[in-house]
Scaffold this active site. Structure first.
Site, mmCIF file in Angstrom:
data_model
loop_
_atom_site.group_PDB
_atom_site.id
_atom_site.type_symbol
_atom_site.label_atom_id
_atom_site.label_comp_id
_atom_site.label_asym_id
_atom_site.label_seq_id
_atom_site.Cartn_x
_atom_site.Cartn_y
_atom_site.Cartn_z
ATOM 1 N N PHE A 52 -2.738 6.733 -4.444
ATOM 2 C CA PHE A 52 -1.438 6.087 -4.305
ATOM 3 C C PHE A 52 -1.351 5.036 -5.407
ATOM 4 C CE2 PHE A 52 1.780 3.258 -2.598
ATOM 5 C CZ PHE A 52 2.750 4.181 -2.221
ATOM 6 N N ARG A 73 6.427 16.573 2.432
ATOM 7 C CA ARG A 73 5.269 16.074 3.180
ATOM 8 C C ARG A 73 5.645 15.905 4.652
ATOM 9 N NH1 ARG A 73 2.369 10.340 1.862
ATOM 10 N NH2 ARG A 73 4.377 9.665 2.687
ATOM 11 N N TYR A 90 0.875 0.149 9.408
ATOM 12 C CA TYR A 90 2.250 0.536 9.766
ATOM 13 C C TYR A 90 2.476 2.040 9.730
ATOM 14 C CZ TYR A 90 2.802 0.320 4.622
ATOM 15 O OH TYR A 90 2.642 0.477 3.265
ATOM 16 N N LYS A 91 1.439 2.807 9.395
ATOM 17 C CA LYS A 91 1.586 4.260 9.397
ATOM 18 C C LYS A 91 1.155 4.802 10.760
ATOM 19 C CE LYS A 91 1.145 5.050 4.409
ATOM 20 N NZ LYS A 91 1.300 3.689 3.893
ATOM 21 N N ASP A 149 -9.974 3.484 0.635
ATOM 22 C CA ASP A 149 -8.598 3.214 1.026
ATOM 23 C C ASP A 149 -8.277 4.127 2.215
ATOM 24 O OD1 ASP A 149 -5.823 3.254 1.353
ATOM 25 O OD2 ASP A 149 -5.412 2.992 -0.781
#
Length: 415
Positions: free
Chosen positions: A128, A374, A225-226, A200
Site C-alpha cells: 500500500f 476487490r 477501521y477495516k 503491516d
C-alpha cells in the site's frame, strides 16, 4: 454445480451466523468492502453517546481519570494483543498506520546502527503506497546512506536479502491481490540474514490468524477501521515485543510517551514499555469506538473466523467462475488457502464502472488500480447466501452490459 440451496445449507451450519446481529447493516445491502471500512457495531452508538453526553458534557476534564481516558490506548491494546499473538503490554492503539510505521522503522534502524554495512531497506513495490511514501520521507536516514529497494513479489525476497539489509517492511496481506505471506517462515528467512522485519497487518488483523510472538517477528503496525470495525479513521495499532521495546527511543517523542508526563520536564525521558510509542494527546472518542469493534471479536475465536473466511472466499471464486466464466475476468487472488487473505480480487478492463454498477444495486465492493475489482469477505456479518446473491448481481451486470453507462464511469475524489 453450486446452487442457492447449497449456500443456504451452509448457512444453517454456520457457527458464526449469530454474530451478524452485533452490527448495524443498511437494509438491502451486501457489504463487501469491510477490508476498507468495517461496518458499525451496534454498541458503538451507545458508547459514543455516553462519551459525549456523560464523559465530556458532564464529567469534563475529570474523565481523564474517572473514565480511564489516559489508559485507553493501552487498555484497548491489550485486547488487540489477544487477536495477534502478542502479550499484554506489547500493543498500543494510537496514531495512524503511517506514523506508526515511521516510529518502528526508525527504531529498527537505531537497533541496527552499529552494523555500518547494513544500509538497505527492503519493501514491496506492490505495498500500500503509504508504506513506501513514509520510507521515502525518512530523509534523515536516507541522507546518511540508507537506501530503499523494492521487490516485485515473494519470489524476489531471497535474492534481495543479504548482510547489507537492515530491515524489511512487508504487508502481511497484499491490499490489492490478497496474497498472504507465511509469517513464521518469512520472518525466519529474514532473520537468517540478520535483518529485522516489520509486518503491516492492515489487511490481515481481524481476518486471519496472526501469531506475532510465535513467529518471532520484530514489529507490527495495522489499521483498526477495516476488519476490526473501529470506525472511519480510527487510530491504528503498533506492536513492539519485549525484546525490542526498551532498546532505543522512538523519534516521535511526544509527551504521552514520557516516563513522567505530568512532571512537565524540559527534557524527554521515554517511558518503559509500549507507552513510549505514544506521542501526542489521543483522540478519545474515535479511540473508544475501537473498543466496541474489538469486543465483538473477543466473543469468538480467530480460528472460527479464518475457517469461515476461507469457505466464503472459496465460494466466491467458484461462483464467479461458474456464473461469469464467459466474461473477461482474471482472478488476481491466490487460489491456495495458505497464501490467501480475506478478500478476492478480479481484474477487468472496465472494473471501475462494474463496481459502480454493483454499488447502485446495493452490492458494495471497491476498486483499485489497475483494473482491479476487490471484494472484502468479512465472516462476522456475511453469509453464504450473501455471496450467492452478490455474484448473481455481478453476472447480470456483465451479461446485460448495464455497467456501460456514463454515470458509472465518473470518478469521485475517492475511488
Amino acid at each position: 454445480m453450486l446452487t442457492l440451496e447449497y449456500c443456504r445449507e451452509l448457512d444453517e451450519k454456520d457457527v458464526l451466523a449469530a454474530m451478524k446481529s452485533e452490527f448495524a447493516l443498511p437494509n438491502n445491502t451486501i457489504y463487501l468492502d469491510g477490508n476498507s471500512l468495517g461496518v458499525r457495531p451496534h454498541a458503538a452508538l451507545e458508547r459514543v453517546n455516553h462519551i459525549v453526553r456523560q464523559e465530556w458534557e458532564q464529567d469534563l476534564i475529570g474523565s481523564w481519570n474517572t473514565h480511564g481516558w489516559w489508559e485507553l490506548p493501552l487498555h484497548i491494546g491489550n485486547k488487540v494483543a489477544q487477536l495477534v499473538g502478542a502479550k499484554a503490554g506489547e500493543v498500543a492503539v494510537t496514531d495512524t498506520t503511517s506514523s506508526n510505521l515511521f516510529k518502528v522503522l526508525a527504531t529498527a534502524l537505531k537497533i541496527q546502527q552499529d552494523d555500518s554495512k547494513r544500509k538497505i531497506i527492503l519493501a514491496e513495490r506492490e505495498a500500500f503506497p503509504t508504506d513506501l511514501y513514509i520510507i521515502q520521507g525518512m530523509t534523515a536516514w536516507l541522507e546518511r546512506g540508507y537506501e530503499l529497494r523494492l521487490i516485485d513479489g515473494p519470489q524476489d525476497l531471497q535474492d534481495a536479502l543479504s548482510d547489507e539489509v537492515v530491515a524489511v517492511v512487508l504487508s502481511h496481506v497484499n491490499y490489492r491481490s490478497g496474497y498472504l505471506w507465511p509469517m513464521q517462515e518469512t520472518t525466519a528467512q529474514i532473520h537468517a540474514h540478520g535483518a529485522l522485519v516489520i509486518w503491516d497487518l492492515c489487511h490481515s488483523i481481524g481476518a486471519v490468524e496472526i501469531d506475532l510472538n510465535g513467529s518471532d517477528a520484530d514489529f507490527a503496525i495495522g489499521c483498526t477501521y477495516k476488519y476490526l470495525n473501529g470506525g472511519p479513521g480510527a487510530p491504528a495499532m503498533v506492536w513492539v515485543p519485549e525484546k525490542h521495546v526498551n532498546q532505543v527511543g522512538q523519534p516521535l517523542s511526544g509527551w504521552w510517551g514520557h516516563a513522567k508526563p505530568f512532571d512537565m520536564a524540559t527534557d524527554y525521558t521515554p517511558a518503559q514499555g509500549i507507552r513510549r510509542y505514544l506521542s501526542g494527546t489521543q483522540p478519545i472518542t474515535s479511540l473508544a469506538l475501537v473498543d466496541c469493534g474489538v469486543d465483538v471479536f473477543l466473543k469468538t475465536q480467530m480460528s472460527q473466523i479464518r475457517s469461515k473466511s476461507l469457505a466464503l472466499t472459496d465460494l466466491f471464486i467458484a461462483l464467479v467462475e461458474q456464473e461469469c466464466g464467459q466474461h473477461a475476468l482474471t482472478l488476481v487472488t491466490p487460489r491456495e488457502q495458505a497464501i490467501r487473505g480475506s478478500h478476492v480480487s478480479f481484474r477487468h478492463e472496465h472494473g471501475f464502472a462494474i463496481i459502480q454498477a454493483l454499488i447502485e444495486r446495493g452490492v458494495v465492493g471497491d476498486y483499485r488500480e489497475p483494473e482491479v475489482m476487490r471484494f472484502g469477505i468479512t465472516p462476522l456479518y456475511l453469509s453464504h447466501e450473501d455471496i450467492w446473491d452478490a455474484v448473481q448481481h455481478l453476472k447480470n451486470i456483465l451479461d446485460t452490459g448495464s455497467w456501460d453507462q456514463a454515470h458509472f464511469h465518473r470518478r469521485g475524489a475517492v475511488t
